[in-house]
Design an enzyme around this catalytic site. Structure first.
Site, mmCIF file in Angstrom:
data_model
loop_
_atom_site.group_PDB
_atom_site.id
_atom_site.type_symbol
_atom_site.label_atom_id
_atom_site.label_comp_id
_atom_site.label_asym_id
_atom_site.label_seq_id
_atom_site.Cartn_x
_atom_site.Cartn_y
_atom_site.Cartn_z
ATOM 1 N N SER A 146 0.867 -1.195 0.000
ATOM 2 C CA SER A 146 0.000 0.000 0.000
ATOM 3 C C SER A 146 0.892 1.230 0.000
ATOM 4 O O SER A 146 2.058 1.159 0.433
ATOM 5 C CB SER A 146 -0.846 -0.014 1.277
ATOM 6 O OG SER A 146 -1.413 1.258 1.524
ATOM 7 N N TYR A 159 -1.710 -1.276 10.162
ATOM 8 C CA TYR A 159 -1.732 -1.541 8.719
ATOM 9 C C TYR A 159 -0.382 -1.158 8.098
ATOM 10 O O TYR A 159 0.188 -1.918 7.310
ATOM 11 C CB TYR A 159 -2.872 -0.734 8.097
ATOM 12 C CG TYR A 159 -3.123 -0.995 6.633
ATOM 13 C CD1 TYR A 159 -3.651 -2.205 6.191
ATOM 14 C CD2 TYR A 159 -2.862 -0.016 5.671
ATOM 15 C CE1 TYR A 159 -3.904 -2.433 4.838
ATOM 16 C CE2 TYR A 159 -3.117 -0.236 4.327
ATOM 17 C CZ TYR A 159 -3.642 -1.443 3.922
ATOM 18 O OH TYR A 159 -3.898 -1.670 2.580
ATOM 19 N N ALA A 160 0.153 0.002 8.488
ATOM 20 C CA ALA A 160 1.446 0.456 7.946
ATOM 21 C C ALA A 160 2.551 -0.539 8.295
ATOM 22 O O ALA A 160 3.402 -0.861 7.454
ATOM 23 C CB ALA A 160 1.773 1.840 8.488
ATOM 24 N N SER A 162 2.171 -3.737 8.796
ATOM 25 C CA SER A 162 1.984 -4.973 8.028
ATOM 26 C C SER A 162 2.410 -4.809 6.578
ATOM 27 O O SER A 162 2.906 -5.746 5.960
ATOM 28 C CB SER A 162 0.521 -5.424 8.109
ATOM 29 O OG SER A 162 -0.312 -4.601 7.306
ATOM 30 N N LYS A 163 2.216 -3.611 6.025
ATOM 31 C CA LYS A 163 2.510 -3.401 4.597
ATOM 32 C C LYS A 163 3.970 -3.012 4.361
ATOM 33 O O LYS A 163 4.577 -3.463 3.394
ATOM 34 C CB LYS A 163 1.564 -2.335 4.021
ATOM 35 C CG LYS A 163 0.090 -2.771 3.993
ATOM 36 C CD LYS A 163 -0.122 -4.023 3.149
ATOM 37 C CE LYS A 163 -1.584 -4.329 2.887
ATOM 38 N NZ LYS A 163 -1.794 -5.493 2.023
HETATM 39 N N1 LIG Z 1 -8.603 -0.769 -2.053
HETATM 40 C C1 LIG Z 1 -7.602 0.033 -1.730
HETATM 41 O O1 LIG Z 1 -7.750 1.267 -1.698
HETATM 42 C C2 LIG Z 1 -6.242 -0.542 -1.399
HETATM 43 C C3 LIG Z 1 -5.150 0.338 -1.328
HETATM 44 C C4 LIG Z 1 -3.895 -0.164 -1.043
HETATM 45 C C5 LIG Z 1 -3.719 -1.521 -0.835
HETATM 46 N N2 LIG Z 1 -4.787 -2.360 -0.903
HETATM 47 C C6 LIG Z 1 -4.534 -3.779 -0.655
HETATM 48 O O2 LIG Z 1 -5.072 -4.532 -1.724
HETATM 49 C C7 LIG Z 1 -5.462 -5.818 -1.251
HETATM 50 C C8 LIG Z 1 -6.869 -6.135 -1.730
HETATM 51 O O3 LIG Z 1 -7.763 -5.213 -1.179
HETATM 52 P P1 LIG Z 1 -9.180 -4.858 -1.847
HETATM 53 O O4 LIG Z 1 -9.257 -3.394 -1.860
HETATM 54 O O5 LIG Z 1 -9.376 -5.645 -3.088
HETATM 55 O O6 LIG Z 1 -10.148 -5.345 -0.669
HETATM 56 P P2 LIG Z 1 -11.378 -6.344 -0.644
HETATM 57 O O7 LIG Z 1 -11.911 -6.211 0.744
HETATM 58 O O8 LIG Z 1 -12.277 -6.104 -1.801
HETATM 59 O O9 LIG Z 1 -10.693 -7.774 -0.836
HETATM 60 C C9 LIG Z 1 -9.997 -8.422 0.189
HETATM 61 C C10 LIG Z 1 -10.198 -9.923 0.002
HETATM 62 O O10 LIG Z 1 -9.440 -10.595 1.004
HETATM 63 C C11 LIG Z 1 -10.245 -11.688 1.477
HETATM 64 N N3 LIG Z 1 -9.860 -12.073 2.823
HETATM 65 C C12 LIG Z 1 -10.026 -11.339 3.964
HETATM 66 N N4 LIG Z 1 -9.607 -12.044 5.022
HETATM 67 C C13 LIG Z 1 -9.156 -13.252 4.542
HETATM 68 C C14 LIG Z 1 -8.593 -14.402 5.166
HETATM 69 N N5 LIG Z 1 -8.408 -14.477 6.491
HETATM 70 N N6 LIG Z 1 -8.245 -15.440 4.369
HETATM 71 C C15 LIG Z 1 -8.438 -15.388 3.041
HETATM 72 N N7 LIG Z 1 -8.962 -14.328 2.400
HETATM 73 C C16 LIG Z 1 -9.316 -13.267 3.147
HETATM 74 C C17 LIG Z 1 -11.667 -11.131 1.454
HETATM 75 O O11 LIG Z 1 -12.642 -12.165 1.509
HETATM 76 C C18 LIG Z 1 -11.666 -10.354 0.152
HETATM 77 O O12 LIG Z 1 -12.059 -11.150 -0.939
HETATM 78 C C19 LIG Z 1 -5.297 -5.782 0.275
HETATM 79 O O13 LIG Z 1 -4.100 -6.412 0.639
HETATM 80 C C20 LIG Z 1 -5.227 -4.303 0.578
HETATM 81 O O14 LIG Z 1 -4.502 -4.034 1.754
HETATM 82 C C21 LIG Z 1 -6.041 -1.903 -1.182
#
Ligand SMILES: NC(=O)c1ccc[n+]([C@@H]2O[C@H](COP(=O)([O-])OP(=O)(O)OC[C@H]3O[C@@H](n4cnc5c(N)ncnc54)[C@H](O)[C@@H]3O)[C@@H](O)[C@H]2O)c1
Length: 255
Positions: A146, A159-160, A162-163
């Site tokens: 992130s 979160y910071a 972890s990332k």
């Molecule tokens: N959306 C954003 O703005 C953003 C920005 C930066 C980073 N990210 C990162 O991108 C990645 C995806 O995020 P997203 O925005 O698609 O979110 P999202 O919530 O749409 O998807 C997250 C997915 O992870 C799955 N999940 C959660 N806990 C789980 C577990 N214990 N075991 C297996 N699966 C699990 C959920 O079921 C879901 O399908 C994440 O790592 C997030 O930190 C997202």
């Protein structure tokens, strides 16, 4: 005469994608399938996985798994791979955010975020390098961090942590696994329109849409914007790229 030259193709390759039931993981699964890859789609949400599979153009199977439970990762992936075929790469997209001011941060919550966002990445990499799993040629591992692994923001320490840890893991594994011809890279997204972005909007005031747009000179992202960068890192077009943290953030960190 039309040339077949396409170093970005994923034909003949098998990948495992975590977090495939929604958001960035779902978009990644769909784009990789359109580029010819066969997929094991892993997530805790089986219903979401079934919906993703319906959108895929190539063979894809679901693997319901709780990635916070590190002890179950190896056995579940071994079983899926023995039925599906060996892998050329793994993408760890699944993750959760945790927004809390410092005074309410607890060790338990930090461990919860770390186990999914960070330790699962290590366990997935460990599983991937096993000869029962790795197809043995040009392997590629991609983690998703992130912008908050790169720059700071208030109420975001867990979160910071972890990332940003994923960035160190990426660089160390890139060195450790180069001899096995496995590349390891990380994509650091800005805000992307998914369920997670909606829940993270509590970080901002009521004008959050405007605030978010100001943070991103190109506006907030679509899940596909991240999926395309993952597809590149998995492809042979990136065969000399390892240990990279690729900011895909609409200019967030350029400011
Ligand atoms: N959306 C954003 O703005 C953003 C920005 C930066 C980073 N990210 C990162 O991108 C990645 C995806 O995020 P997203 O925005 O698609 O979110 P999202 O919530 O749409 O998807 C997250 C997915 O992870 C799955 N999940 C959660 N806990 C789980 C577990 N214990 N075991 C297996 N699966 C699990 C959920 O079921 C879901 O399908 C994440 O790592 C997030 O930190 C997202």
């Amino acid at each position: 005469m039309k040339s077949n030259f396409n170093p970005f193709t994923l034909e003949g390759k098998n990948f495992l994608i975590t977090g495939a039931a929604s958001g960035i993981g779902r978009a990644t699964s769909i784009i990789l399938s359109k580029l010819g890859a066969k997929l094991i789609l892993a997530d805790i949400n089986q219903e979401g996985l079934v919906s993703t599979i319906k959108c895929c153009d190539s063979e894809a199977i679901s693997l319901q798994i709780d990635l916070s439970d590190a002890a179950s990762i190896k056995d579940k992936i071994f079983k899926a791979v023995s039925e599906f075929g060996k892998l050329h790469g793994i993408v760890h997209v699944a993750g959760k955010s945790y927004i809390a001011p410092l005074k309410s941060v607890t060790e338990e919550k930090c461990r919860e975020v770390y186990s999914l966002n960070t330790y699962a990445a290590i366990e997935l990499a460990k599983t991937f390098i096993n000869r029962n799993v790795y197809a043995g040629e040009r392997g590629s591992i991609v983690f998703i961090s992130s912008v908050y692994g790169v720059v700071g923001s208030a109420a975001n320490v867990a979160y910071a942590m972890s990332k940003s840890a994923l960035h160190g893991i990426t660089k160390s594994l890139a060195i450790e696994l180069a001899g096995k011809n496995i590349r390891v890279n990380c994509v650091a997204p800005g805000f992307v329109k998914t369920n997670m972005m909606d829940s993270a909007s509590s970080m901002f005031d009521s004008n959050y849409a405007e605030t978010l747009n100001k943070l991103h000179p190109l506006g907030v992202g679509e899940p596909e914007d991240i999926a395309f960068s993952i597809a590149y890192l998995l492809s042979d077009a990136a065969k000399w790229v390892t240990g990279a943290i690729l900011n895909v953030d609409g200019g967030f960190t350029a400011q």
